[in-house]
Scaffold this motif. Structure first.
Motif, PDB file in Angstrom:
ATOM      1  N   ASN A   1      22.103  21.434 -11.255  1.00  0.00           N
ATOM      2  CA  ASN A   1      23.549  21.465 -11.046  1.00  0.00           C
ATOM      3  C   ASN A   1      23.926  22.673 -10.196  1.00  0.00           C
ATOM      4  OD1 ASN A   1      26.307  21.262 -11.168  1.00  0.00           O
ATOM      5  ND2 ASN A   1      26.480  21.855 -13.320  1.00  0.00           N
ATOM      6  N   ALA A   2      24.328  22.413  -8.954  1.00  0.00           N
ATOM      7  CA  ALA A   2      24.706  23.493  -8.048  1.00  0.00           C
ATOM      8  C   ALA A   2      26.204  23.495  -7.771  1.00  0.00           C
ATOM      9  CB  ALA A   2      23.946  23.354  -6.731  1.00  0.00           C
ATOM     10  N   GLU A   3      26.955  22.760  -8.565  1.00  0.00           N
ATOM     11  CA  GLU A   3      28.395  22.683  -8.336  1.00  0.00           C
ATOM     12  C   GLU A   3      29.123  23.799  -9.084  1.00  0.00           C
ATOM     13  OE1 GLU A   3      28.785  18.451  -9.583  1.00  0.00           O
ATOM     14  OE2 GLU A   3      29.571  18.194  -7.553  1.00  0.00           O
TER      15      GLU A   3
ATOM     16  N   MET B   1      21.536  22.863  -3.968  1.00  0.00           N
ATOM     17  CA  MET B   1      20.142  22.591  -4.281  1.00  0.00           C
ATOM     18  C   MET B   1      19.318  22.676  -3.003  1.00  0.00           C
ATOM     19  SD  MET B   1      20.308  22.294  -7.478  1.00  0.00           S
ATOM     20  CE  MET B   1      18.525  22.113  -7.621  1.00  0.00           C
ATOM     21  N   ASP B   2      18.110  23.197  -3.123  1.00  0.00           N
ATOM     22  CA  ASP B   2      17.247  23.323  -1.953  1.00  0.00           C
ATOM     23  C   ASP B   2      17.107  21.954  -1.288  1.00  0.00           C
ATOM     24  OD1 ASP B   2      14.882  23.559  -0.225  1.00  0.00           O
ATOM     25  OD2 ASP B   2      14.575  25.484  -1.226  1.00  0.00           O
ATOM     26  N   PRO B   3      17.496  21.814  -0.024  1.00  0.00           N
ATOM     27  CA  PRO B   3      17.505  20.498   0.634  1.00  0.00           C
ATOM     28  C   PRO B   3      16.106  19.949   0.915  1.00  0.00           C
ATOM     29  CG  PRO B   3      18.025  22.208   2.225  1.00  0.00           C
ATOM     30  CD  PRO B   3      17.982  22.874   0.881  1.00  0.00           C
ATOM     31  N   ARG B   4      15.074  20.779   0.829  1.00  0.00           N
ATOM     32  CA  ARG B   4      13.712  20.290   1.026  1.00  0.00           C
ATOM     33  C   ARG B   4      13.221  19.574  -0.219  1.00  0.00           C
ATOM     34  NH1 ARG B   4      11.367  26.068   2.433  1.00  0.00           N
ATOM     35  NH2 ARG B   4      12.676  26.444   0.609  1.00  0.00           N
ATOM     36  N   HIS B   5      13.516  20.177  -1.378  1.00  0.00           N
ATOM     37  CA  HIS B   5      13.169  19.559  -2.650  1.00  0.00           C
ATOM     38  C   HIS B   5      13.829  20.358  -3.774  1.00  0.00           C
ATOM     39  CE1 HIS B   5      10.857  17.999  -6.042  1.00  0.00           C
ATOM     40  NE2 HIS B   5      10.696  16.937  -5.269  1.00  0.00           N
ATOM     41  N   PRO B   6      14.510  19.676  -4.706  1.00  0.00           N
ATOM     42  CA  PRO B   6      15.263  20.406  -5.737  1.00  0.00           C
ATOM     43  C   PRO B   6      14.394  21.170  -6.725  1.00  0.00           C
ATOM     44  CG  PRO B   6      15.345  18.038  -6.135  1.00  0.00           C
ATOM     45  CD  PRO B   6      14.749  18.219  -4.775  1.00  0.00           C
ATOM     46  N   SER B   7      13.093  20.848  -6.818  1.00  0.00           N
ATOM     47  CA  SER B   7      12.233  21.611  -7.721  1.00  0.00           C
ATOM     48  C   SER B   7      12.074  23.053  -7.256  1.00  0.00           C
ATOM     49  CB  SER B   7      10.851  20.949  -7.830  1.00  0.00           C
ATOM     50  OG  SER B   7      10.136  21.059  -6.621  1.00  0.00           O
TER      51      SER B   7
END
Length: 497
Positions: free
Chosen positions: A181-183, A193-199
């Motif tokens: 949750n980045a809101e 969230m990291d646009p490459r991968h949320p992990s």
């Protein structure tokens, strides 16, 4: 109930795999460069320099399948109970992940089409007295920051309508782990969230001026770091150094690790960093030619280096059998699909196609490494025997880590002992506390390209100039698509009309 448990296991970590444990850190090795201009001038300038299409919204990262460890355990449970998936089984509710259009991944190339650096691009609007200014904040690894800034200045020429600035001392970059949750970012912060991968976590920039007025510190950076840590400490503990471990376990190379290489060899096509439909940009010719007509023969993968006497974990044993025997015979060898219980097991395995190499999440890879290095006991280990065995593994693991740390320096070759050929180049030092590193490997030697070679669990390699033999265990991050063995690129899915 075994099938039900397997379903929960698959869905519980959301469609983007398991998350790392909760924590946060402030980056000390990132640069923040600014490109700003009235209206769309900044966008037009950068559009000709980056591989991403700034005129369209970034797409979400690729959704994932279950990793090899969980898939193997789930299928084994299904076969033991004889459970078969009911057709009307309700799907588990997925954890929603929202990505912001204000943050995207991108790559800067030189005129030859070779990478200068990767970067994360933040876009924001600055309201002025007369008009709106668009600013891009470029979050870039420190080791390629100077090179990129010089590159931006070189291509600015006489464009007086844009401004370039280094804002590293004014803006700080942070990351939070263990959340999707980045809101609702607090005032003065940009979050996504990291646009490459949320992990990889939630990326954050501290940009607000009010933060400086309400926080004590010797410098702007110190004030911003103090304010951020005060906000996070009650919810996400400080975890310095986590990102260096996490990104290597996730198979993501950055900065000088990928500089001078081609974008597809560095998996930028898998990480949402390239648009193959946008107009011209610097370095486009080589990138487009590689995508539409060429064969990608090398790619960056995470590799675990182990001693030849160590037991090879089950996911790699399974992958080796599949590569050596083929899918049908390999599955029969692994699961025993002939005989009285064969049909029952086939039903439990229906639709399951094992990957040619283990597909493992970063937390999954961390767990396997911890067990092999003696940091934690294996789940099926007898508690009475665990202490003595762990101590033995710990001593062996520390010795191996020290050896690999000395040998596995960026640029060192990985040589196949079988024919003395170089099959890869090491790009990064091992992730701290592990023997996992990033290497650019020949795909044919991983069994991913062509049919001449297979990867074998009994392989033996040499690293650099050392004459000691080791074994390499490559694995695929969950964000990798299926690879076309004839091209080394993403396999195209044919949809029946």
């Amino acid at each position: 109930m075994a099938y039900r448990a397997a379903s929960v296991l698959a869905a519980g970590a959301s469609k983007y795999g398991a998350l790392w444990g909760r924590g946060h850190e402030t980056f000390k090795n990132r640069r923040i460069l600014s490109v700003s201009g009235v209206g769309e001038h900044a966008t037009a300038y950068l559009q000709g320099l980056v591989t991403a299409d700034l005129n369209s919204e970034p797409s979400a990262p690729r959704e994932e399948v279950m990793d090899s460890v969980h898939a193997l355990n789930a299928k084994s449970n299904d076969m033991e109970s004889g459970a078969v998936a009911p057709e009307d089984e309700p799907e588990e509710e997925e954890v929603p992940v929202k990505f912001t259009k204000k943050l995207r991944s991108a790559t800067f190339l030189d005129h030859r089409g070779r990478i200068i650096t990767d970067a994360l691009l933040w876009k924001r609007n600055l309201e002025g007295a007369e008009s709106t200014t668009t600013e891009y904040l470029i979050d870039v690894p420190d080791d390629t920051g100077d090179l990129l800034f010089a590159h931006l200045k070189q291509h600015k020429l006489r464009r007086s309508k844009i401004k370039l600035a280094d804002k590293t001392d004014e803006i700080t970059s942070h990351v939070v782990y263990g959340t999707l949750n980045a809101e609702g970012a607090p005032p003065g912060y940009l979050a996504g969230m990291d646009p490459r991968h949320p992990s990889l976590g939630m990326r954050i920039l501290s940009v607000g001026q009010d933060i400086l007025n309400t926080t004590e510190g010797e410098s702007e950076r110190a004030k911003r770091q103090m304010h951020f840590e005060t906000l996070l400490n009650n919810f996400f503990p400080s975890a310095p150094g986590t990102y260096s471990v996490l990104r290597k376990l996730a198979g993501i190379a950055e900065g000088t690790e990928i500089a001078t290489r081609t974008a597809l060899e560095c998996n930028q096509d898998f990480l949402n960093a390239i648009s193959f439909s946008k107009g011209c940009y610097l370095g486009q010719e080589l990138t487009a030619r590689s995508q539409f007509t060429g064969v990608v023969r090398k790619r960056i993968v995470p590799v675990m280096i182990v001693d030849t006497e160590m037991e090879v974990p089950k996911p790699w044993v399974m992958a080796s059998m599949i590569q050596e025997l083929g899918t049908d015979e390999g599955m029969d060898k692994i699961f025993g699909l002939t005989g009285e219980d064969g049909e029952k097991k086939k039903l439990a395995l229906k639709g399951y196609i094992p990957p040619p190499l283990p597909k493992i999440s970063a937390p999954g890879a961390g767990s396997i490494v911890s067990m092999m290095m003696g940091s934690v006991a294996s789940p099926d280990q007898n508690p009475q025997d665990a202490s003595e065995e762990l101590n033995k593994l710990r001593v062996q693991g520390e010795k191996l880590q020290n050896e690999i740390a000395d040998l596995a320096q960026p640029g060192a070759s990985i040589i196949d002992k079988k024919d003395s050929r170089t099959i890869g180049k090491i790009l990064s030092t091992p992730a701290p506390g592990t023997t996992v590193l990033l290497a650019q490997m020949r795909l044919d030697r991983l069994g991913l390209l062509g049919s001449e070679h297979n990867w074998s669990r009994t392989n033996k390699i040499l690293i650099g100039n050392s004459d000691k033999e080791y074994r390499f265990l490559p694995f695929l991050p969950l964000w990798w698509p299926d690879i076309d063995p004839s091209t080394g690129k993403e396999k195209k899915v044919v949809v029946d009309e």
